[in-house]
Design a protein around this motif. Sequence first.
Motif, PDB file in Angstrom:
ATOM      1  N   LEU A 219      35.028   6.531  64.581  1.00 29.07           N
ATOM      2  CA  LEU A 219      33.317   5.697  65.458  1.00 29.07           C
ATOM      3  C   LEU A 219      32.744   6.854  64.367  1.00 29.07           C
ATOM      4  CD1 LEU A 219      31.967   6.082  67.968  1.00 29.07           C
ATOM      5  CD2 LEU A 219      32.478   7.667  68.182  1.00 29.07           C
ATOM      6  N   GLU A 220      31.962   6.059  63.606  1.00 31.23           N
ATOM      7  CA  GLU A 220      30.710   7.314  62.663  1.00 31.23           C
ATOM      8  C   GLU A 220      29.987   7.551  62.373  1.00 31.23           C
ATOM      9  OE1 GLU A 220      31.837   7.476  59.702  1.00 31.23           O
ATOM     10  OE2 GLU A 220      33.980   6.813  59.513  1.00 31.23           O
ATOM     11  N   PRO A 221      29.197   8.724  62.631  1.00 29.70           N
ATOM     12  CA  PRO A 221      27.936   9.244  62.758  1.00 29.70           C
ATOM     13  C   PRO A 221      26.784   8.642  61.637  1.00 29.70           C
ATOM     14  CG  PRO A 221      28.458  10.590  61.575  1.00 29.70           C
ATOM     15  CD  PRO A 221      29.734   9.257  61.811  1.00 29.70           C
ATOM     16  N   PHE A 222      25.361   7.961  62.407  1.00 23.96           N
ATOM     17  CA  PHE A 222      24.337   7.639  61.713  1.00 23.96           C
ATOM     18  C   PHE A 222      23.357   8.236  61.928  1.00 23.96           C
ATOM     19  CE2 PHE A 222      27.628   4.343  62.370  1.00 23.96           C
ATOM     20  CZ  PHE A 222      27.512   3.169  61.006  1.00 23.96           C
ATOM     21  N   GLN A 223      22.323   8.951  61.044  1.00 24.79           N
ATOM     22  CA  GLN A 223      21.102   9.829  61.893  1.00 24.79           C
ATOM     23  C   GLN A 223      19.940   8.759  61.805  1.00 24.79           C
ATOM     24  OE1 GLN A 223      21.399  13.212  61.233  1.00 24.79           O
ATOM     25  NE2 GLN A 223      24.071  11.947  60.841  1.00 24.79           N
ATOM     26  N   ILE A 224      19.745   9.557  63.219  1.00 30.96           N
ATOM     27  CA  ILE A 224      18.420   8.843  63.477  1.00 30.96           C
ATOM     28  C   ILE A 224      17.237   9.014  62.423  1.00 30.96           C
ATOM     29  CG2 ILE A 224      16.948   9.086  65.271  1.00 30.96           C
ATOM     30  CD1 ILE A 224      19.367   9.570  67.286  1.00 30.96           C
ATOM     31  N   SER A 225      16.397   8.469  62.559  1.00 29.73           N
ATOM     32  CA  SER A 225      15.551   8.433  61.519  1.00 29.73           C
ATOM     33  C   SER A 225      13.984   8.975  62.665  1.00 29.73           C
ATOM     34  CB  SER A 225      14.878   7.074  61.541  1.00 29.73           C
ATOM     35  OG  SER A 225      15.665   6.101  60.497  1.00 29.73           O
ATOM     36  N   LYS A 226      13.237   9.430  61.427  1.00 31.44           N
ATOM     37  CA  LYS A 226      12.163  10.722  62.060  1.00 31.44           C
ATOM     38  C   LYS A 226      11.440   9.882  62.533  1.00 31.44           C
ATOM     39  CE  LYS A 226      14.070  14.018  60.568  1.00 31.44           C
ATOM     40  NZ  LYS A 226      14.594  15.451  61.427  1.00 31.44           N
ATOM     41  N   ASP A 227      11.047   8.734  61.976  1.00 38.88           N
ATOM     42  CA  ASP A 227       9.896   8.300  63.245  1.00 38.88           C
ATOM     43  C   ASP A 227      10.193   6.944  64.366  1.00 38.88           C
ATOM     44  OD1 ASP A 227      11.860   6.508  61.785  1.00 38.88           O
ATOM     45  OD2 ASP A 227       9.716   5.281  60.749  1.00 38.88           O
ATOM     46  N   LEU A 241      12.250   0.972  73.080  1.00 35.08           N
ATOM     47  CA  LEU A 241      13.024   1.264  71.954  1.00 35.08           C
ATOM     48  C   LEU A 241      12.999   1.201  70.678  1.00 35.08           C
ATOM     49  CD1 LEU A 241      17.455   1.331  74.232  1.00 35.08           C
ATOM     50  CD2 LEU A 241      14.636   3.371  73.939  1.00 35.08           C
ATOM     51  N   GLY A 242      12.520   2.560  69.950  1.00 33.47           N
ATOM     52  CA  GLY A 242      12.102   1.986  68.473  1.00 33.47           C
ATOM     53  C   GLY A 242      13.112   2.843  67.881  1.00 33.47           C
ATOM     54  N   ILE A 243      14.517   2.844  68.187  1.00 38.81           N
ATOM     55  CA  ILE A 243      15.072   4.165  67.078  1.00 38.81           C
ATOM     56  C   ILE A 243      15.984   3.347  66.023  1.00 38.81           C
ATOM     57  CG2 ILE A 243      16.565   5.537  67.595  1.00 38.81           C
ATOM     58  CD1 ILE A 243      16.563   5.304  70.541  1.00 38.81           C
ATOM     59  N   THR A 244      15.539   3.860  64.621  1.00 39.42           N
ATOM     60  CA  THR A 244      16.701   3.243  64.172  1.00 39.42           C
ATOM     61  C   THR A 244      18.036   4.242  63.049  1.00 39.42           C
ATOM     62  OG1 THR A 244      14.965   3.603  62.330  1.00 39.42           O
ATOM     63  CG2 THR A 244      15.101   1.888  63.177  1.00 39.42           C
ATOM     64  N   ALA A 245      18.827   3.917  63.027  1.00 41.24           N
ATOM     65  CA  ALA A 245      19.569   5.308  62.751  1.00 41.24           C
ATOM     66  C   ALA A 245      20.371   4.447  60.956  1.00 41.24           C
ATOM     67  CB  ALA A 245      20.981   5.744  63.479  1.00 41.24           C
ATOM     68  N   THR A 246      20.317   5.348  59.795  1.00 42.63           N
ATOM     69  CA  THR A 246      21.330   5.177  58.592  1.00 42.63           C
ATOM     70  C   THR A 246      22.138   6.111  58.724  1.00 42.63           C
ATOM     71  OG1 THR A 246      19.737   6.771  57.667  1.00 42.63           O
ATOM     72  CG2 THR A 246      18.968   4.415  57.988  1.00 42.63           C
ATOM     73  N   GLN A 247      23.155   5.563  57.297  1.00 41.75           N
ATOM     74  CA  GLN A 247      24.405   6.077  57.135  1.00 41.75           C
ATOM     75  C   GLN A 247      24.498   5.614  55.938  1.00 41.75           C
ATOM     76  OE1 GLN A 247      27.961   4.551  57.682  1.00 41.75           O
ATOM     77  NE2 GLN A 247      29.112   7.210  58.597  1.00 41.75           N
ATOM     78  N   PRO A 248      24.575   6.641  55.139  1.00 43.17           N
ATOM     79  CA  PRO A 248      24.861   6.131  53.324  1.00 43.17           C
ATOM     80  C   PRO A 248      26.490   6.405  53.403  1.00 43.17           C
ATOM     81  CG  PRO A 248      24.888   8.933  53.498  1.00 43.17           C
ATOM     82  CD  PRO A 248      24.605   8.149  54.479  1.00 43.17           C
ATOM     83  N   ALA A 249      27.032   4.399  52.209  1.00 42.82           N
ATOM     84  CA  ALA A 249      28.369   4.147  52.057  1.00 42.82           C
ATOM     85  C   ALA A 249      28.247   3.873  50.911  1.00 42.82           C
ATOM     86  CB  ALA A 249      28.141   2.823  53.515  1.00 42.82           C
ATOM     87  N   LYS A 250      29.880   3.889  51.268  1.00 37.77           N
ATOM     88  CA  LYS A 250      30.767   3.012  49.293  1.00 37.77           C
ATOM     89  C   LYS A 250      31.441   1.977  49.695  1.00 37.77           C
ATOM     90  CE  LYS A 250      30.049   7.835  47.205  1.00 37.77           C
ATOM     91  NZ  LYS A 250      28.928   7.418  46.425  1.00 37.77           N
ATOM     92  N   ALA A 251      31.731   1.832  48.594  1.00 42.46           N
ATOM     93  CA  ALA A 251      32.104   0.427  48.854  1.00 42.46           C
ATOM     94  C   ALA A 251      33.169  -0.384  47.116  1.00 42.46           C
ATOM     95  CB  ALA A 251      32.078  -0.571  49.818  1.00 42.46           C
ATOM     96  N   THR A 252      34.147  -0.346  47.058  1.00 41.54           N
ATOM     97  CA  THR A 252      34.219  -0.961  45.828  1.00 41.54           C
ATOM     98  C   THR A 252      34.407  -2.409  45.743  1.00 41.54           C
ATOM     99  OG1 THR A 252      35.456   0.912  45.708  1.00 41.54           O
ATOM    100  CG2 THR A 252      36.703  -0.714  44.320  1.00 41.54           C
ATOM    101  N   VAL A 253      33.928  -2.800  44.647  1.00 37.86           N
ATOM    102  CA  VAL A 253      33.746  -4.531  44.356  1.00 37.86           C
ATOM    103  C   VAL A 253      34.162  -4.740  43.651  1.00 37.86           C
ATOM    104  CG1 VAL A 253      31.287  -4.497  46.213  1.00 37.86           C
ATOM    105  CG2 VAL A 253      31.288  -4.027  43.793  1.00 37.86           C
TER     106      VAL A 253
END
Length: 296
Positions: A219-227, A241-253
Motif C-alpha cells: 500500500l502506497e500514498p499518492f498525493q491528490i492534486s490540488k485541481d 470524479l475529477g480526482i488525480t493523485a501522484t507519487q514520485p518514484a525511482k527505478a534502476t534500469v
Amino acid sequence: DEAGYRYQASADISDFPLSVITSSIELPSGLDPGGRIDGKVIADIDSSGISLSGEVLPKEVRMSLSPYGVGLALGEVPILFKDMRVLLNDMPLYGIDSTRLLINGFFDIGNMYADITANSAAFKPTALARNDSLPFYGNLEAGINAMISGPADSLTIHSDIDVLPVTDITYIIDDKNSANAKASGTLAMDITPEGDIRANGIIGIIGGEIRYSPQYYPLEPFQISKDSYIRFDGDITNPILGITATQPAKATVKTSGVSRQVDFTVGLILFQKQKYRSGVRYKTPLPIYIKAPAIA
C-alpha cells in the motif's frame, strides 16, 4: 341560535408520543422521528371554523436519517399554536459538537401544508462511522440554507449547502484501497417525497491522498492534486470524479549493459465505476523501460 354557536375545548398534553402525529404524515424515506411532547392546546369552535391556540414543549425529540448516520435533536423550546398553524420561531435543531440549525416557519394543520426554513453558518449533522451501508466515512461540516415545503403527504426539501474546509472524508475504493480528502465547495440538494436525493454543484479537493496498492505491491500514498474535484449533476450516488493523485518514484534500469537510476512520477485517476463504487487507473504512461504494476 345555531348560526352563532361557540364552543371551547382544551387538552393538557403530557408525554404524548410524537410517533402518533408523524404516523399520519408521509415523511421522506429513511427519516425516523421519535420523542414526546408536553403542553396545552385550546380549540375555539364556532360557525366559522376551528381555531387553535396554546403551546407544546418538545421532550427528547430526535430524528435519524438512514443510511447516512444522521442523528438530530430538537431543542426544548416552546412551539406555538395560532389560527390552525404550528409556529416555529428560531427552534434549534442540534447536530454534533453543539452545532445547530435554526428553524422558522409554520405547519398549517387545516390545509396540512408546511413552509419551513432551516439555516446555519456551520452545521455538523453527523460523524460518519465506517459501516457496510456506505463506502465513505468521516466528518462533514457545512453552512446550510434549507427550505421544507408542500403538502404533508408530499413534502419536498431544497437545500443550498456550503461545504466547509474542515470537512474530511475517506472514500473506500475496495477492501484495502481508499481516498482521504479535505473538501470545500457548494451544492444545491433536493430531496423528493419518495426519498430520492438529487444534487448539483462542485466540491473542490483541497488536500488529501489516495492509499493504493496495485496487485502484489504494498500500500502506497499518492498525493491528490490540488485541481481535483467531485461534480454532481443529479443522482447523488453517481458523481463525476475529477480526482488525480501522484507519487514520485525511482527505478534502476539497464541499457546497453549500464545501470542507472531513473526518477519519474506515477499518476493515478480515481473514476466512478457504479453506484457508490470507484476504480483506479494510471494517469499517464510510464517510461517504456518501466513495467507498470497490474491494477487490482
